[in-house]
Design a protein around this motif. Sequence first.
Motif, PDB file in Angstrom:
ATOM      1  N   ILE A 190     -35.131 -14.394  66.926  1.00 51.54           N
ATOM      2  CA  ILE A 190     -34.687 -12.841  67.093  1.00 51.54           C
ATOM      3  C   ILE A 190     -35.912 -12.314  66.748  1.00 51.54           C
ATOM      4  O   ILE A 190     -36.417 -12.171  65.529  1.00 51.54           O
ATOM      5  N   GLY A 191     -36.418 -11.425  67.710  1.00 44.80           N
ATOM      6  CA  GLY A 191     -37.507 -10.344  67.357  1.00 44.80           C
ATOM      7  C   GLY A 191     -36.705  -8.932  67.267  1.00 44.80           C
ATOM      8  O   GLY A 191     -36.346  -8.403  67.928  1.00 44.80           O
ATOM      9  N   LEU A 192     -37.110  -8.378  65.961  1.00 51.41           N
ATOM     10  CA  LEU A 192     -36.571  -7.103  65.584  1.00 51.41           C
ATOM     11  C   LEU A 192     -37.909  -6.190  65.537  1.00 51.41           C
ATOM     12  O   LEU A 192     -39.132  -6.390  65.380  1.00 51.41           O
ATOM     13  N   VAL A 193     -37.528  -4.747  65.633  1.00 50.35           N
ATOM     14  CA  VAL A 193     -38.314  -3.790  65.612  1.00 50.35           C
ATOM     15  C   VAL A 193     -38.261  -2.744  64.327  1.00 50.35           C
ATOM     16  O   VAL A 193     -36.842  -2.280  64.380  1.00 50.35           O
ATOM     17  N   ASN A 194     -39.008  -2.669  63.470  1.00 47.81           N
ATOM     18  CA  ASN A 194     -38.863  -1.838  62.252  1.00 47.81           C
ATOM     19  C   ASN A 194     -39.953  -0.916  61.987  1.00 47.81           C
ATOM     20  O   ASN A 194     -40.251  -0.338  60.867  1.00 47.81           O
ATOM     21  N   VAL A 195     -40.493  -0.533  63.104  1.00 47.24           N
ATOM     22  CA  VAL A 195     -41.698   0.557  62.822  1.00 47.24           C
ATOM     23  C   VAL A 195     -41.270   1.815  63.676  1.00 47.24           C
ATOM     24  O   VAL A 195     -42.130   2.600  64.039  1.00 47.24           O
ATOM     25  N   LEU A 196     -40.082   1.967  64.264  1.00 50.37           N
ATOM     26  CA  LEU A 196     -39.863   3.349  65.065  1.00 50.37           C
ATOM     27  C   LEU A 196     -38.989   4.149  64.172  1.00 50.37           C
ATOM     28  O   LEU A 196     -38.136   3.805  63.109  1.00 50.37           O
ATOM     29  N   ASN A 197     -39.070   5.730  64.419  1.00 49.70           N
ATOM     30  CA  ASN A 197     -38.097   6.489  63.856  1.00 49.70           C
ATOM     31  C   ASN A 197     -37.982   6.306  62.451  1.00 49.70           C
ATOM     32  O   ASN A 197     -37.051   6.405  61.645  1.00 49.70           O
ATOM     33  N   LEU A 198     -39.179   6.569  61.903  1.00 52.15           N
ATOM     34  CA  LEU A 198     -39.256   6.161  60.298  1.00 52.15           C
ATOM     35  C   LEU A 198     -39.150   7.629  59.572  1.00 52.15           C
ATOM     36  O   LEU A 198     -39.429   8.488  60.246  1.00 52.15           O
ATOM     37  N   LYS A 199     -38.497   7.667  58.524  1.00 54.28           N
ATOM     38  CA  LYS A 199     -38.266   8.757  57.836  1.00 54.28           C
ATOM     39  C   LYS A 199     -39.227   9.044  56.589  1.00 54.28           C
ATOM     40  O   LYS A 199     -39.713   8.147  55.876  1.00 54.28           O
ATOM     41  N   ALA A 200     -39.424  10.357  56.108  1.00 55.47           N
ATOM     42  CA  ALA A 200     -40.127  10.758  55.231  1.00 55.47           C
ATOM     43  C   ALA A 200     -39.658   9.998  54.007  1.00 55.47           C
ATOM     44  O   ALA A 200     -38.763  10.063  53.610  1.00 55.47           O
ATOM     45  N   GLY A 201     -40.737   9.289  53.290  1.00 59.29           N
ATOM     46  CA  GLY A 201     -40.346   8.804  51.856  1.00 59.29           C
ATOM     47  C   GLY A 201     -39.671   7.375  51.847  1.00 59.29           C
ATOM     48  O   GLY A 201     -39.542   6.637  51.048  1.00 59.29           O
ATOM     49  N   GLY A 207     -32.422   0.657  62.143  1.00 59.40           N
ATOM     50  CA  GLY A 207     -31.719   1.538  62.704  1.00 59.40           C
ATOM     51  C   GLY A 207     -30.232   0.884  63.040  1.00 59.40           C
ATOM     52  O   GLY A 207     -30.167  -0.400  63.141  1.00 59.40           O
ATOM     53  N   ALA A 208     -29.199   1.873  63.203  1.00 65.66           N
ATOM     54  CA  ALA A 208     -27.881   1.394  63.618  1.00 65.66           C
ATOM     55  C   ALA A 208     -27.558   0.628  64.815  1.00 65.66           C
ATOM     56  O   ALA A 208     -27.086  -0.236  64.865  1.00 65.66           O
ATOM     57  N   GLU A 209     -28.314   0.966  65.830  1.00 64.39           N
ATOM     58  CA  GLU A 209     -28.321   0.507  67.131  1.00 64.39           C
ATOM     59  C   GLU A 209     -28.712  -1.000  67.079  1.00 64.39           C
ATOM     60  O   GLU A 209     -27.983  -1.732  67.709  1.00 64.39           O
ATOM     61  N   GLN A 210     -29.774  -1.144  66.507  1.00 65.87           N
ATOM     62  CA  GLN A 210     -30.360  -2.382  66.404  1.00 65.87           C
ATOM     63  C   GLN A 210     -29.469  -3.299  65.649  1.00 65.87           C
ATOM     64  O   GLN A 210     -29.389  -4.666  65.852  1.00 65.87           O
ATOM     65  N   VAL A 211     -29.186  -2.925  64.492  1.00 69.66           N
ATOM     66  CA  VAL A 211     -28.129  -3.733  63.546  1.00 69.66           C
ATOM     67  C   VAL A 211     -26.862  -4.074  64.315  1.00 69.66           C
ATOM     68  O   VAL A 211     -26.388  -5.225  64.237  1.00 69.66           O
ATOM     69  N   ALA A 212     -26.423  -3.105  65.122  1.00 73.07           N
ATOM     70  CA  ALA A 212     -25.021  -3.371  66.022  1.00 73.07           C
ATOM     71  C   ALA A 212     -25.530  -4.497  67.031  1.00 73.07           C
ATOM     72  O   ALA A 212     -24.627  -5.438  67.266  1.00 73.07           O
ATOM     73  N   TRP A 213     -26.588  -4.362  67.486  1.00 71.76           N
ATOM     74  CA  TRP A 213     -26.716  -5.665  68.505  1.00 71.76           C
ATOM     75  C   TRP A 213     -27.156  -6.805  67.710  1.00 71.76           C
ATOM     76  O   TRP A 213     -26.648  -7.780  68.394  1.00 71.76           O
ATOM     77  N   LEU A 214     -27.734  -6.939  66.814  1.00 71.82           N
ATOM     78  CA  LEU A 214     -27.884  -8.064  65.860  1.00 71.82           C
ATOM     79  C   LEU A 214     -26.546  -8.689  65.590  1.00 71.82           C
ATOM     80  O   LEU A 214     -26.390 -10.030  65.787  1.00 71.82           O
TER      81      LEU A 214
END
Length: 446
Positions: A190-201, A207-214
């Motif tokens: 399973i290849g996951l992406v955790n470098v998009l839509n990052l929040k300050a601090g 993200g919710a969409e990816q977790v739901a897909w997982l």
Amino acid sequence: MSHDDRNPEKFDEQGNTRPNGSNYISDLLTEDGIDRRGFLKCMAWAGTATVWGLAGGIPTSFRLNSLNSLTESQRKSVFFAQISDSHIGFSKEANKDVTATLQEAVGKLNSLPQRPALVLHTGDITQLAKADEFDTANQVLKSVKTDRIFYVPGEHDVASDNGASYLQRYGKNTKGGGWYSFDHSGVHFIGLVNVLNLKAGGLGSLGAEQVAWLKKDVSGLSSSTPIVLFAHVPLWTVYPEWGWGTDDSEQALALVKRFGSVTVLNGHIHQIMQKVEGNVSFHTAMSTAFPQPTPGTAPAPGPMKVEPDRLKSVLGITDVTFVPGRSALAVVDATLSGQPPAFEQASREAMQRRQTARKSITLAANEIGIDNFKFGPATLTVSRGTKVTWINNDDVPHLIVNVENKFRQSPVLDSDQKFSVSLTKPGTYNYFCSLHPMMVGKIIVT
């Protein structure tokens, strides 16, 4: 806790620690059951040129130099490898020829007794996501003797266009921002992406969409299926002060806890660290470009310059072994030099040199310096209509984003580059670096 890997009496003939050996974590002092000081010291030894197998959470090992004497079943089980953090396009003091060290990593893979059936690249393929950087990386990696290379992006691969160039090249048959799964030899990857839509601090984010897909992806799998998760930023909190973790990783990991064997592979931190929680084993890989300091030995992360003759001892690759019929996967870390890495010692020596050699940044009025992954001053007060300028004094790129979207985001700022905005309305302007979201600052306009 002591570090005694030079005393042969403390090790058996396979390289395993004897019961009276001293490479172990002796105190469980934190909520997650880890003695931090002992953990960081032991990790300099634990993954060094050693194959790890985990049975019931207990690691056993054999030396990398025994690869040529593996049994036939063991040899057939060496089937995939990990490359990470190539940073093609980087050319500063830490490593002026990252293409050459990536080529050496490929040579290391191609010299294995059994070629890997596949290779995982866990992100930061490039330094600035430029077309020629991707082209160079592809040119080098196509020489790997393997059936296929799979990718996930690092923050550097999505910096300039939020991942559009990356997805154009590597996003075929992926979902959302580039996540996907596949099966090979009885293992579910399973290849996951955790470098998009990052929040300050914040840290990395799925993200919710990816977790739901997982959740949907693993729902139909038997609990006996071995799982390999791979992403760029660690899916466990290694060092939050430097952004080395993922905000919502617990949601993803909860979905795979029912499986008997879960291996999590990450890059981003450019060094070997391991952790085992029940049936889940976490492993971060060395870079092929440059090392980063060991947490606690430097004021900030970033490219670490070491002596030229030591560089290849802190760069490397990872092989992962799956033996059919066994639940555990084993991990092999190999430096480009073939010698055990010494990250902590290299970190301390590099930081001493850096403090004496680092150029200071002189700021004029209404300027904000970016230095050691921090904005200075962290809070700046100016009058309405003032032009504010950021100056990057780091060896890595940064990208300025206003939280309230009251001013345009900067381009990717490489070393010594500047970015200016004129602030015409009174109020508070919060901003952060969207590549390193733990970096935050504030401008107050009166």
